[in-house]
Design a protein around this motif. Structure first.
Motif, mmCIF file in Angstrom:
data_model
loop_
_atom_site.group_PDB
_atom_site.id
_atom_site.type_symbol
_atom_site.label_atom_id
_atom_site.label_comp_id
_atom_site.label_asym_id
_atom_site.label_seq_id
_atom_site.Cartn_x
_atom_site.Cartn_y
_atom_site.Cartn_z
ATOM 1 N N ALA A 161 28.003 9.981 29.616
ATOM 2 C CA ALA A 161 26.604 10.428 29.718
ATOM 3 C C ALA A 161 25.963 10.297 28.338
ATOM 4 O O ALA A 161 26.629 9.979 27.351
ATOM 5 C CB ALA A 161 26.524 11.873 30.219
ATOM 6 N N SER A 162 24.652 10.561 28.285
ATOM 7 C CA SER A 162 23.940 10.480 27.004
ATOM 8 C C SER A 162 23.998 11.846 26.327
ATOM 9 O O SER A 162 23.101 12.674 26.475
ATOM 10 C CB SER A 162 22.488 10.053 27.229
ATOM 11 N N PHE A 163 25.063 12.086 25.590
ATOM 12 C CA PHE A 163 25.295 13.373 24.966
ATOM 13 C C PHE A 163 24.668 13.438 23.579
ATOM 14 O O PHE A 163 24.609 12.455 22.849
ATOM 15 C CB PHE A 163 26.793 13.645 24.811
ATOM 16 N N GLY A 190 24.857 18.972 35.164
ATOM 17 C CA GLY A 190 23.576 19.647 34.961
ATOM 18 C C GLY A 190 23.630 21.141 35.203
ATOM 19 O O GLY A 190 22.595 21.799 35.221
ATOM 20 N N ILE A 237 28.173 19.909 31.840
ATOM 21 C CA ILE A 237 27.014 19.265 31.204
ATOM 22 C C ILE A 237 26.591 18.046 32.021
ATOM 23 O O ILE A 237 25.405 17.837 32.299
ATOM 24 C CB ILE A 237 27.344 18.851 29.760
ATOM 25 N N ILE A 238 27.552 17.238 32.438
ATOM 26 C CA ILE A 238 27.258 16.038 33.231
ATOM 27 C C ILE A 238 26.613 16.416 34.558
ATOM 28 O O ILE A 238 25.643 15.782 35.006
ATOM 29 C CB ILE A 238 28.553 15.225 33.469
ATOM 30 N N ARG A 255 25.336 18.840 24.345
ATOM 31 C CA ARG A 255 24.312 19.014 25.369
ATOM 32 C C ARG A 255 23.854 17.648 25.836
ATOM 33 O O ARG A 255 24.102 16.634 25.177
ATOM 34 C CB ARG A 255 23.132 19.842 24.861
ATOM 35 N N GLU A 256 23.205 17.606 26.982
ATOM 36 C CA GLU A 256 22.725 16.350 27.550
ATOM 37 C C GLU A 256 21.441 15.937 26.843
ATOM 38 O O GLU A 256 20.479 16.697 26.802
ATOM 39 C CB GLU A 256 22.482 16.514 29.056
ATOM 40 N N LYS A 257 21.437 14.740 26.270
ATOM 41 C CA LYS A 257 20.322 14.307 25.434
ATOM 42 C C LYS A 257 19.024 14.200 26.210
ATOM 43 O O LYS A 257 17.949 14.552 25.716
ATOM 44 C CB LYS A 257 20.659 12.957 24.782
ATOM 45 N N LYS A 258 19.064 13.731 27.450
ATOM 46 C CA LYS A 258 17.842 13.476 28.213
ATOM 47 C C LYS A 258 17.332 14.705 28.974
ATOM 48 O O LYS A 258 16.233 14.679 29.513
ATOM 49 C CB LYS A 258 18.090 12.338 29.210
ATOM 50 N N ARG A 259 18.107 15.760 29.021
ATOM 51 C CA ARG A 259 17.693 16.947 29.768
ATOM 52 C C ARG A 259 16.636 17.721 28.978
ATOM 53 O O ARG A 259 16.799 17.931 27.771
ATOM 54 C CB ARG A 259 18.898 17.853 30.031
#
Length: 297
Positions: A156-158, A139, A136-137, A274-278
């Motif tokens: 990371a922003s999870f 990408g 996840i980190i 999941r990655e919040k900003k993706r």
């Protein structure tokens, strides 16, 4: 050779009639007859022959027909995929899970997603030692199921959702218990029995520190299926995710150990991550919603 020629040849072959094929294709009979004749001339093959009531395929026609059908299916698939991509659907997504997590719980969500978006390739990755979080980190993964601690938010922003719990337990085969004269209460009583454990753990577990007593021999496997197989063959005792041996614990062939001097059970939280900003595409969003809708223990 064109796709239109292939389509005309296949239609005539399937209906056995220029007249019927012309109706299906919305063409005149003379135009279709000329097109079929030119197609055969181009290939320098005779593909159809006349009988009393219908057109039949020659041996060459029979050999060529499945290939023509295949190419026409490919044309349809390309059109469907193009429409899929025009709608903003991802061409591929990756779902990663740490192997300590229960797998059956998310198979339904993956199947639903594939059926809803058949043109999107789904990559399903089983990894160890919190590798799902790392994907996840990096990408590379869109969604992960992983053991979780709140300190991971520093990495990371999870965005996370609770997805269940895991438990790693110490187990031994019933026949080995009989061999040592009953259930042990101390790890020292197991010192002469080999310890079976993974080459690496999905959680940060220092087995020597946990045990306190180093066993006389160890066998390290790189997957829990091998470890379970060895446990069932009385090759030793070991720590294994409880859900992997639930049936064997239920029927008594394996016994969960309760030791006074070492940790016999390690429990923890499992989260959907999941990655919040993706950016979230429709396919990954659908899979996320399908996973969150599951009833987890």
């Amino acid at each position: 050779m064109t796709l239109e020629q292939l389509r005309m040849f296949v239609t005539v072959a399937e209906h056995g009639s220029i007249a019927r094929a012309a109706e299906v294709l919305h063409k005149t009979q003379p135009a279709l007859s000329i097109a079929i004749k030119r197609f055969q001339e181009e290939l320098q093959l005779s593909l159809l022959r006349k009988t009393a009531n219908r057109l039949q395929l020659t041996a060459d026609g029979q050999r060529l027909l499945p290939h023509c059908r295949y190419l026409l299916r490919q044309e349809k698939d390309i059109g469907t995929l193009a429409a899929h991509l025009r709608q903003g659907h991802e061409s591929k997504i990756e779902f990663a899970f740490d192997t300590i997590c229960q797998q059956d719980s998310f198979f339904d969500a993956i199947t639903q997603t594939q059926q809803q978006f058949p043109q999107t390739e789904l990559y399903i990755s089983a990894v160890q030692r919190l590798g799902a979080i790392q994907r996840i980190i990096d990408g590379t993964a869109d969604i992960a199921v992983s053991p979780w601690t709140h300190s991971f938010h520093e990495l990371a922003s999870f965005e996370t959702m609770p997805f269940g719990r895991f438990e790693v337990v110490a187990v031994i085969h019933q026949r080995l218990l009989e061999k040592i004269g009953g259930s042990p209460f101390s790890s020292s009583q197991l010192r002469d029995i080999p310890l079976l454990m993974p080459q690496s753990f999905d959680i940060d577990l220092n087995i020597e520190k946990v045990m306190g007593v180093v066993p006389s021999s160890t066998m390290r496997t790189n997957d829990t299926s091998t470890q379970k197989g060895l446990l069932l063959r009385c090759a030793g005792w070991g720590y294994i995710p409880k859900d992997r041996v639930a049936e064997e614990l239920g029927d008594g062939s394996l016994v969960q150990l309760q030791l006074d001097d070492v940790t016999s059970s390690i429990k923890g939280e499992i989260n959907l991550v999941r990655e919040k900003k993706r950016p979230k595409g429709p396919v990954a969003s659908f899979l996320w919603q399908a996973l969150t809708a599951l009833e987890t223990p």
